[in-house]
Design an enzyme around this catalytic site. Structure first.
Site: not given
Lengths: 151, 257
Positions: B72, B75-76, B110, B173, B176-177, B214, B218
């Site tokens: 990586c 290039c970066h 990449c 979602c 609740c959120h 995550r 849920c």
């Protein structure tokens, strides 16, 4: 592709299809709503309040994820929904039954799931598809317990 | 035309089902719901278990890989410079696909395009480590994805998914959120679901995990069918959540209970 492997895939696909098809096996028992209640027991018999209490505090039943109640031994209770203490004073047996079976019948925007319903749901996971959250017997046990919660 | 109909439908749905989106001045990171101990664990790099992955990621950043035999860094260069602020803009629109990709997918692009290496599996140690290393360079930078006008329909799709009741428990979602983030579910803070610190170390997982992990947890929690890793739905949800968290600082690697 080897034939054995292909037939295994066909078999798996068939199994997956069977799992996705609406479950005819878990036929719900019919019930009648009268006003804001279901007066008659879903099973034709009275539930067991002791088993009902055990079900209410059992995490997989989902009740105390949102509700709290007279369960001093339970460290983890929710506060998303009303405390269950006094349920039996606030509601009749038939009113409690409808609130468990299909609370959305009374309030379309409620967050309380319908515990005895399999239709009108979206993207239900494979393990739960075609099954109500609670069985008729479990609902009767919980109703039998809730009516004992009097102020 | 189709987009307009979609937006009209969404507006109608939002009106019916949703109290309101969280006002800007009431937005809170999951951090603010945590105990002092867990906050301290996130705050102190030597105590933050997520930092082990960040260090892993730094090694991977410098290691040559693939047929191209490139790292990586070839290039970066210095990630502290080149990657600063990058994670705050993801998911980003990928012209070649005509749809958004998240940071994990960008890293894998990449790998396949420039390193000519095989992509890392979702939730693999390597992919999480590199993602955490890249995202950590944006720590403190305000989240700002979704500026690309081509992203707008995907933000809307993510919003629609966020509002969609699903699963055996028939919950969205938002139930609740958006509507109950100040309450407790079985004794635990619900939180607003602001994705400020991914990949993050969850004490429950005893591991670093992605936002997709995550979200899948849920979705399984409401007993719906979890979307597959890398599915458009999960990326659209990630995009919507990041646009919803616009302006909140990146915390990667966060610690959560």
């Amino acid at each position: 592709m080897p034939l054995a492997r292909r037939s295994l895939i066909v078999l798996l696909a068939a199994a997956a299809f069977a799992a996705c098809a609406p479950a005819g096996a878990e036929e719900l028992r019919p019930y009648t709503v009268v006003g804001d209640a279901i007066p008659a027991s879903l099973t034709g018999t009275r539930g067991d309040a002791t088993r009902g209490r055990a079900l209410v505090v059992e995490r997989s039943s989902t009740c105390i994820l949102c509700h709290s109640g007279p369960f001093p031994e339970q460290a983890f209770q929710g506060d998303l929904a009303p405390n269950l203490s006094g349920s039996g004073s606030r509601w009749s047996e038939g009113q409690l039954r409808l609130r468990l079976v299909d609370a959305a019948h009374l309030n379309a925007t409620t967050i309380m799931p319908s515990y005895y319903r399999v239709d009108g749901l979206t993207r239900v996971g494979n393990s739960w598809r075609g099954k109500p959250i609670l069985s008729a017997e479990q609902i009767e046990d919980i109703v039998a317990y809730l009516v004992t919660l009097r102020n | 035309m189709r987009v307009a109909a979609c937006i009209a439908l969404l507006t109608a749905m939002a009106g019916a089902a949703l109290a309101a989106e969280i006002p800007l001045d009431q937005r809170r990171s999951g951090y603010s719901f945590m105990s002092a101990d867990t906050k301290a664990m996130q705050d102190e790099d030597t105590d933050n278990p997520g930092m082990l992955s960040v260090l892993d990621g730094e090694t991977l950043w410098k290691r040559k890989a693939g047929t191209a035999d490139k790292a990586c860094a070839d290039c970066h260069n210095d990630a502290h410079v080149s990657m600063k602020g990058v994670a705050a803009h993801y998911p980003a629109f990928e012209k070649a696909f005509g749809k958004p990709v998240d940071l994990e997918a960008r890293i894998n692009l990449c790998r396949t395009n420039h390193q000519q290496a095989s992509p890392f599996a979702y939730e693999s140690r390597e992919l999480l480590a590199l993602t955490a290393y890249v995202a950590q360079q944006s720590r403190g930078v305000p989240i700002a994805p979704g500026d690309d006008p081509e992203l707008a329909p995907f933000v809307e799709k993510g919003h629609a998914l966020f509002m969609q009741r699903q699963g055996q428990l028939n919950l969205a979602c938002a139930n609740c959120h958006d509507d109950n983030w100040d309450k407790k579910l079985a004794g635990s803070a619900i939180t607003q679901g602001q994705p400020t610190g991914y990949p993050l170390y969850r004490l429950e997982w005893q591991a670093l995990g992605s936002l997709q992990r995550r979200l899948r947890a849920c979705i399984t929690g409401i007993r719906a069918q979890a979307y597959d890793y890398g599915s458009p739905e999960l990326v659209e949800l990630e995009l919507y959540l990041m646009s919803r968290a616009r302006g909140m600082p990146v915390e990667t690697p966060a610690v959560r209970p």
